[in-house]
Scaffold this active site. Structure first.
Site, PDB file in Angstrom:
ATOM      1  N   ILE A  40       0.823  -1.210   0.000  1.00  0.00           N
ATOM      2  CA  ILE A  40       0.000   0.000   0.000  1.00  0.00           C
ATOM      3  C   ILE A  40       0.864   1.271   0.000  1.00  0.00           C
ATOM      4  CG2 ILE A  40      -0.279   0.324   2.506  1.00  0.00           C
ATOM      5  CD1 ILE A  40      -3.330   0.606   1.913  1.00  0.00           C
ATOM      6  N   ASN A  97      11.746  -8.865   6.771  1.00  0.00           N
ATOM      7  CA  ASN A  97      12.044  -8.212   8.045  1.00  0.00           C
ATOM      8  C   ASN A  97      11.571  -9.115   9.179  1.00  0.00           C
ATOM      9  OD1 ASN A  97      13.028  -5.825   6.797  1.00  0.00           O
ATOM     10  ND2 ASN A  97      10.935  -5.117   6.479  1.00  0.00           N
ATOM     11  N   GLU A 105       6.930  -4.672  10.968  1.00  0.00           N
ATOM     12  CA  GLU A 105       5.767  -3.943  11.497  1.00  0.00           C
ATOM     13  C   GLU A 105       4.517  -4.809  11.572  1.00  0.00           C
ATOM     14  OE1 GLU A 105       5.564  -0.490   8.998  1.00  0.00           O
ATOM     15  OE2 GLU A 105       7.081   0.572  10.176  1.00  0.00           O
ATOM     16  N   HIS A 110       5.965 -12.325   5.879  1.00  0.00           N
ATOM     17  CA  HIS A 110       5.836 -11.841   4.495  1.00  0.00           C
ATOM     18  C   HIS A 110       7.201 -11.567   3.902  1.00  0.00           C
ATOM     19  CE1 HIS A 110       5.657  -8.406   7.267  1.00  0.00           C
ATOM     20  NE2 HIS A 110       6.275  -7.697   6.333  1.00  0.00           N
ATOM     21  N   HIS A 112       8.985  -9.054   0.978  1.00  0.00           N
ATOM     22  CA  HIS A 112       8.836  -7.900   0.090  1.00  0.00           C
ATOM     23  C   HIS A 112       9.601  -8.224  -1.195  1.00  0.00           C
ATOM     24  CE1 HIS A 112       7.771  -4.889   3.364  1.00  0.00           C
ATOM     25  NE2 HIS A 112       8.324  -5.851   4.089  1.00  0.00           N
TER      26      HIS A 112
END
Ligand code: AMP
Length: 126
Positions: A40, A97, A105, A110, A112
């Site tokens: 997003i 991460n 966060e 996940h 990226h």
């Protein structure tokens, strides 16, 4: 998950909500065990997030607990994303991460996938 497992999954996280269809996403690929969608707040011309559909907190949790079928499906979907969004010719970067130092966060595992321009060195020295 085993009772003494070091991971506690919070089902209220935003990616869990996306998987439950509670909030929309811009889907790139949707497979048996994996969902890929556009970030997003993209950090590059192409910025896709790839998440397992299972309840895994981070990289280590997924590696320890996911089935071989989930792990294969996840990585094959990542490769298919690169092909689908046209990143293979010029290259791309994949980032996971984890934890506080990794600045994760959203507590649902996940990757990226970033590309679409030269991304420069991996990290800027602090
Ligand atoms: P991380 O810091 O590795 O946990 O990355 C979380 C990523 O999720 C960030 O790049 C956010 O921009 C992205 N993100 C947060 N909410 C959404 C959403 N609703 N749809 C797509 N991406 C999101």
């Amino acid at each position: 998950m085993a009772e003494n497992a070091p991971w506690t999954y919070d089902p209220s996280n935003i990616f869990a909500r996306i998987l439950r269809g509670e909030i929309p996403n811009k889907t790139v690929l949707d497979s048996a065990h994996t969902l890929a969608f556009h970030d997003i707040v993209p950090q590059a011309p192409v910025h896709v997030l790839v998440i397992p559909k299972g309840a895994y907190v981070d990289f280590a949790h997924f590696a320890a607990v996911a089935t071989a079928e989930e792990i294969a499906d996840f990585h094959r979907t990542c490769a298919k994303v690169c092909e689908t969004v046209g990143l293979n010719a010029d290259g791309f970067r994949v980032i996971a991460n984890a934890g506080a130092h990794g600045h994760q966060e959203v507590p649902h595992y996940h990757l990226h996938i970033l590309g679409g321009r030269p991304l420069g060195p991996m990290l800027v020295r602090a």
